[in-house]
Every structure is written in C-alpha cells, then in structure tokens.
Motif scaffolding. Structure first.
Motif, PDB file in Angstrom:
ATOM      1  N   ARG A 190       0.820  -1.202   0.000  1.00  0.00           N
ATOM      2  CA  ARG A 190       0.000   0.000   0.000  1.00  0.00           C
ATOM      3  C   ARG A 190       0.857   1.256   0.000  1.00  0.00           C
ATOM      4  NH1 ARG A 190      -4.348   1.591   4.771  1.00  0.00           N
ATOM      5  NH2 ARG A 190      -4.984   3.613   3.918  1.00  0.00           N
ATOM      6  N   TYR A 191       2.003   1.188   0.675  1.00  0.00           N
ATOM      7  CA  TYR A 191       2.865   2.366   0.805  1.00  0.00           C
ATOM      8  C   TYR A 191       4.221   2.114   0.162  1.00  0.00           C
ATOM      9  CZ  TYR A 191      -0.563   3.538   4.412  1.00  0.00           C
ATOM     10  OH  TYR A 191      -1.727   3.799   5.092  1.00  0.00           O
ATOM     11  N   LEU A 192       4.792   3.175  -0.393  1.00  0.00           N
ATOM     12  CA  LEU A 192       6.167   3.098  -0.872  1.00  0.00           C
ATOM     13  C   LEU A 192       7.120   3.034   0.314  1.00  0.00           C
ATOM     14  CD1 LEU A 192       8.233   3.236  -3.209  1.00  0.00           C
ATOM     15  CD2 LEU A 192       8.144   5.731  -3.025  1.00  0.00           C
ATOM     16  N   GLY A 193       6.838   3.820   1.353  1.00  0.00           N
ATOM     17  CA  GLY A 193       7.723   3.835   2.508  1.00  0.00           C
ATOM     18  C   GLY A 193       6.966   3.983   3.810  1.00  0.00           C
ATOM     19  N   TYR A 194       7.513   3.374   4.869  1.00  0.00           N
ATOM     20  CA  TYR A 194       6.949   3.470   6.213  1.00  0.00           C
ATOM     21  C   TYR A 194       8.044   3.930   7.171  1.00  0.00           C
ATOM     22  CZ  TYR A 194       5.196   2.112  10.806  1.00  0.00           C
ATOM     23  OH  TYR A 194       4.822   2.123  12.132  1.00  0.00           O
ATOM     24  N   GLU A 227       0.863  -4.953  10.094  1.00  0.00           N
ATOM     25  CA  GLU A 227       0.212  -4.572   8.845  1.00  0.00           C
ATOM     26  C   GLU A 227       0.992  -3.469   8.135  1.00  0.00           C
ATOM     27  OE1 GLU A 227      -3.688  -3.532  10.094  1.00  0.00           O
ATOM     28  OE2 GLU A 227      -4.431  -5.611  10.110  1.00  0.00           O
ATOM     29  N   ARG A 228       1.571  -2.550   8.908  1.00  0.00           N
ATOM     30  CA  ARG A 228       2.391  -1.492   8.308  1.00  0.00           C
ATOM     31  C   ARG A 228       3.603  -2.094   7.587  1.00  0.00           C
ATOM     32  NH1 ARG A 228      -1.633   1.494   9.168  1.00  0.00           N
ATOM     33  NH2 ARG A 228      -1.649   3.076  10.824  1.00  0.00           N
ATOM     34  N   LEU A 229       4.268  -3.054   8.259  1.00  0.00           N
ATOM     35  CA  LEU A 229       5.447  -3.669   7.658  1.00  0.00           C
ATOM     36  C   LEU A 229       5.073  -4.468   6.420  1.00  0.00           C
ATOM     37  CD1 LEU A 229       7.331  -4.942  10.855  1.00  0.00           C
ATOM     38  CD2 LEU A 229       7.663  -2.794   9.633  1.00  0.00           C
ATOM     39  N   GLU A 230       3.999  -5.236   6.509  1.00  0.00           N
ATOM     40  CA  GLU A 230       3.570  -6.042   5.374  1.00  0.00           C
ATOM     41  C   GLU A 230       3.053  -5.187   4.221  1.00  0.00           C
ATOM     42  OE1 GLU A 230       2.200 -10.389   6.758  1.00  0.00           O
ATOM     43  OE2 GLU A 230       0.773  -8.808   7.268  1.00  0.00           O
ATOM     44  N   GLY A 231       2.524  -4.016   4.538  1.00  0.00           N
ATOM     45  CA  GLY A 231       1.924  -3.175   3.513  1.00  0.00           C
ATOM     46  C   GLY A 231       2.826  -2.103   2.967  1.00  0.00           C
ATOM     47  N   SER A 232       4.130  -2.172   3.233  1.00  0.00           N
ATOM     48  CA  SER A 232       5.073  -1.150   2.774  1.00  0.00           C
ATOM     49  C   SER A 232       6.218  -1.804   2.019  1.00  0.00           C
ATOM     50  CB  SER A 232       5.627  -0.351   3.958  1.00  0.00           C
ATOM     51  OG  SER A 232       4.579   0.242   4.711  1.00  0.00           O
ATOM     52  N   GLN A 233       6.640  -1.151   0.955  1.00  0.00           N
ATOM     53  CA  GLN A 233       7.772  -1.668   0.203  1.00  0.00           C
ATOM     54  C   GLN A 233       9.090  -1.424   0.931  1.00  0.00           C
ATOM     55  OE1 GLN A 233       6.402   0.364  -3.643  1.00  0.00           O
ATOM     56  NE2 GLN A 233       7.307  -1.511  -4.437  1.00  0.00           N
ATOM     57  N   ARG A 251      12.257  -9.347   8.165  1.00  0.00           N
ATOM     58  CA  ARG A 251      11.456 -10.566   8.295  1.00  0.00           C
ATOM     59  C   ARG A 251      10.103 -10.438   7.609  1.00  0.00           C
ATOM     60  NH1 ARG A 251       8.602 -12.924  13.018  1.00  0.00           N
ATOM     61  NH2 ARG A 251       9.186 -11.067  14.180  1.00  0.00           N
ATOM     62  N   PHE A 252       9.528  -9.231   7.621  1.00  0.00           N
ATOM     63  CA  PHE A 252       8.224  -9.021   7.010  1.00  0.00           C
ATOM     64  C   PHE A 252       8.321  -8.587   5.546  1.00  0.00           C
ATOM     65  CE2 PHE A 252       6.794  -9.371  11.275  1.00  0.00           C
ATOM     66  CZ  PHE A 252       5.430  -9.651  11.229  1.00  0.00           C
ATOM     67  N   GLY A 253       9.532  -8.602   4.981  1.00  0.00           N
ATOM     68  CA  GLY A 253       9.679  -8.261   3.576  1.00  0.00           C
ATOM     69  C   GLY A 253       9.605  -6.783   3.287  1.00  0.00           C
ATOM     70  N   CYS A 254       9.852  -5.944   4.299  1.00  0.00           N
ATOM     71  CA  CYS A 254       9.892  -4.494   4.117  1.00  0.00           C
ATOM     72  C   CYS A 254      11.359  -4.093   4.023  1.00  0.00           C
ATOM     73  CB  CYS A 254       9.204  -3.798   5.294  1.00  0.00           C
ATOM     74  SG  CYS A 254       9.023  -2.013   5.098  1.00  0.00           S
ATOM     75  N   VAL A 255      11.833  -3.792   2.829  1.00  0.00           N
ATOM     76  CA  VAL A 255      13.265  -3.554   2.607  1.00  0.00           C
ATOM     77  C   VAL A 255      13.719  -2.321   3.379  1.00  0.00           C
ATOM     78  CG1 VAL A 255      15.017  -2.987   0.879  1.00  0.00           C
ATOM     79  CG2 VAL A 255      13.218  -4.650   0.352  1.00  0.00           C
ATOM     80  N   PRO A 256      14.727  -2.440   4.243  1.00  0.00           N
ATOM     81  CA  PRO A 256      15.210  -1.271   4.979  1.00  0.00           C
ATOM     82  C   PRO A 256      15.826  -0.229   4.051  1.00  0.00           C
ATOM     83  CG  PRO A 256      15.952  -3.308   6.016  1.00  0.00           C
ATOM     84  CD  PRO A 256      15.387  -3.684   4.683  1.00  0.00           C
ATOM     85  N   ALA A 257      15.438   1.025   4.265  1.00  0.00           N
ATOM     86  CA  ALA A 257      16.061   2.160   3.574  1.00  0.00           C
ATOM     87  C   ALA A 257      16.697   3.021   4.654  1.00  0.00           C
ATOM     88  CB  ALA A 257      15.028   2.943   2.780  1.00  0.00           C
TER      89      ALA A 257
END
Length: 351
Positions: A190-194, A227-233, A251-257
């Motif tokens: 849902r989001y590009l970044g969190y 949900e935030r982690l799962e819903g953010s790239q 772990r949730f597939g949210c690539v660290p930036a």
C-alpha cells in the motif's frame, strides 16, 4: 622477416590480462558474502569454539538488554570453558559504568597473573561495551582498544568503532512480532515507505501528507504494526536513531532504507551479509525527492530479489532467551570465531 610488433602481440595474446579476465558473478540467490562456506564453517564453530571469561572486577549488569542477553547466553552455553588452555578467545568482562582508570587496573592485574594477554598483547581477547571505548594514552587501554575485539551496539558512537576488527550487536526488539502470515512476494504494498518516529526529523517532515508514505509516532497495537510492515515496500530508518525494528522489517519483507550522511562501517554482521543486497542507503542532502527517486528506481525485479534475500537474512537478527542456531547470538559468535586466528607476539618488557 617477421614484424616484431605483431610478434609481440601474438606473444601477449597467449597470456590473459588479469584485469580483463571475467570475475565470478555474486550469488544473487543468497544474502551471504560466502554462501558456500558459511554453513559448514558454522557447524564447525558449534563443535569446536571455546571462550574463557576472566573473573569480572565486581558483580555487575550491562546497560542494554542485548549486551545482557549475549553475556548470559555465553556464560550459560556450551562455548564457555573453565580451561584457558583450550580457549580460542578470552572475554574481558567489565560493567558499562566502570571508569577507564579501573579498566586499566583490571587489565594490568590479570596480565600479571595470567600469561594469556601478553602472548598476543590482547589480540585474542574481546570485550563488550555498548557505547564503545575511545582512545586513551594508558598502555593497557591502548592495547585493549587497538588489539582486542570490541562488541558494541549498533549504531556505535562516532569514532569508537574500528572496521574489520570490531563487531556490533543487532538491535533487540523488546516486543517481537508474530511471523508474517504470507510470503512477502505474494502481497501488494500500500505504501512506498513506512517510518516509525518519535519525533519529526529533517527531510521526513517533507513526506508528511504524502499518500505514498506512512509516518507515525507509534502504531496503535502490534497487529497494526505488522500490517504497516507487510503493507510497505520500504521501511525507513535514520542512522544514529532508532533502528530497533530493522530485523523485523527484513522478516516481514519491508526492505530497509537507511538514511545516512556518510558510509556506514558498523552494520551488524558485515562479515556475513551482503548489505547492499538486502537494504538501500540514501543520503539526506537531496531531500524527499531524492529519497523517493532512489526508492522508485529500486522497485522492479531487483526489489523482489532484495525482499526475498532480506527474509532469509532476518533469521540472524532474532534474539532468543534460549539461543538457537543461526540466531543473533550465534551469528555474533560466528564473527568472533572468524577472528580466532591471531598473531602470537613475542613478549617484551615495557619501561
């Protein structure tokens, strides 16, 4: 008569130029620096690695949970030995609030009582200090800082970390989340970044109100956070700020930036992981537009690979009350094991 120039070209063609030889491509299916050796070496470490711990100067506790958990896991686990003659490395334990003068006296005492420090001038020793030690003029502290391995917390204060020698502990999240419900590549973002922030910082102010980003001080509950982690790239982290969620982001597939003004030399597991394959590093100078541009350029086939490799790497960021193979405790030990070979210096007298 043969042309000497063409004769020379023919001669040189028989020997490939080193700089032009093809180099092996990195294994893009693995997040590891040495994917073919890490697992057999890890098993060898589990069988053979031994660490001797000196008696601490007094009863103490560490200032951070990660330090305390690592120390207790080591003392109560199979790697600890009471026989210094079979030890590969030696732990110098001291409390976080011990003065530099007291640390120097502690080292002076056991170097006169035991032969082990003087064999390497401390190069086969290590110590735990979350904040790290600075440089001092005292002979004992100089050897401790320059020769012994420092285990500090990520991120380490500027100037208190020596690359290729020192190690950082990965952050310990006090409230670990349940594992994700679905593989990261089987869901839409849902989001590009969190970004989870306790205060607005720098360029992140410019992202407020941007529909591509979710910025909040604290999720309402653990389910919302998951949900935030799962819903953010991408999950945004400020180097030097709160990085406690970086393992769960992986772990949730949210690539660290990671947003930083300078190259980072104290990342956890730099001897183990190819960080450029599991995270993005962005400077602050270009503002929000540069940040968004870097993230968008990373999307696509490369992004899905980074996401998958990050999930694989995330097992090394998990802290367990009872350590398990390949978790944070064992991976820190593996980095120590890689440093177990040291030069035995000849003992010399100091005036």
């Amino acid at each position: 008569m043969a042309n000497p120039f063409f004769s020379l070209l023919l001669f040189l063609s028989l020997f490939p130029t080193p700089s032009l030889q093809s180099k092996p491509l990195p294994d893009l299916t693995s997040p590891y620096l040495s994917p073919s050796t890490i697992f057999p070496n890890f098993q060898k470490m589990l069988r053979t690695f031994k660490i001797f711990t000196y008696e601490p100067p007094k009863d103490f506790t560490f200032n951070t949970p990660a330090e305390s958990l690592f120390y207790s896991s080591l003392l109560n686990g199979p790697f600890a030995t009471q026989n210094p003659n079979e030890a590969h490395l030696f732990l110098v334990p001291f409390p976080s609030d011990l003065s530099t003068r007291s640390i120097s006296r502690f080292i002076r005492d056991f170097r006169t009582e035991h032969p082990y420090w003087n064999r390497t001038l401390g190069a086969d020793h290590f110590y735990i200090s979350c904040a790290g030690l600075g440089y001092e003029s005292d002979r004992n502290l100089v050897e401790l800082k320059k020769n012994s391995v420092q285990i500090s917390c990520f991120p380490t204060p500027h100037g208190k970390f020596i690359p290729h020698k020192d190690i950082t502990l990965p952050p310990l999240n006090p409230s670990p989340l349940a594992p994700p419900q679905a593989p990261p590549n089987n869901r839409s973002s849902r989001y590009l970044g969190y970004f989870k922030s306790n205060g607005q910082v720098g360029l992140l102010n410019q992202l407020n109100g941007d529909p591509e980003f979710m910025i909040e001080s604290e999720p309402s509950d653990e389910l919302t956070y998951a949900e935030r982690l799962e819903g953010s790239q991408f999950c945004l982290f400020l180097y030097g700020g709160d990085v406690s969620g970086i393992g769960e982001a992986l772990r949730f597939g949210c690539v660290p930036a990671v947003i930083t003004d300078c190259p980072i030399q104290d990342l956890p597991f730099m001897d183990v992981l190819v960080w450029s394959e599991i995270a993005v590093f962005v400077g602050r100078g270009g503002g929000a537009e540069e940040l968004k541009g870097v993230l968008r350029r990373t999307c696509g086939d490369k992004y899905e690979r980074m996401r998958a490799l990050g999930v694989t790497a995330s097992q090394h960021f998990v802290w367990n009350a009872s350590p398990q193979s390949y978790d944070a405790f064992h991976t820190v030990l593996y980095q120590l094991w890689l440093r177990r070979h040291t030069i035995r210096y000849a003992r010399r007298e100091w005036s």
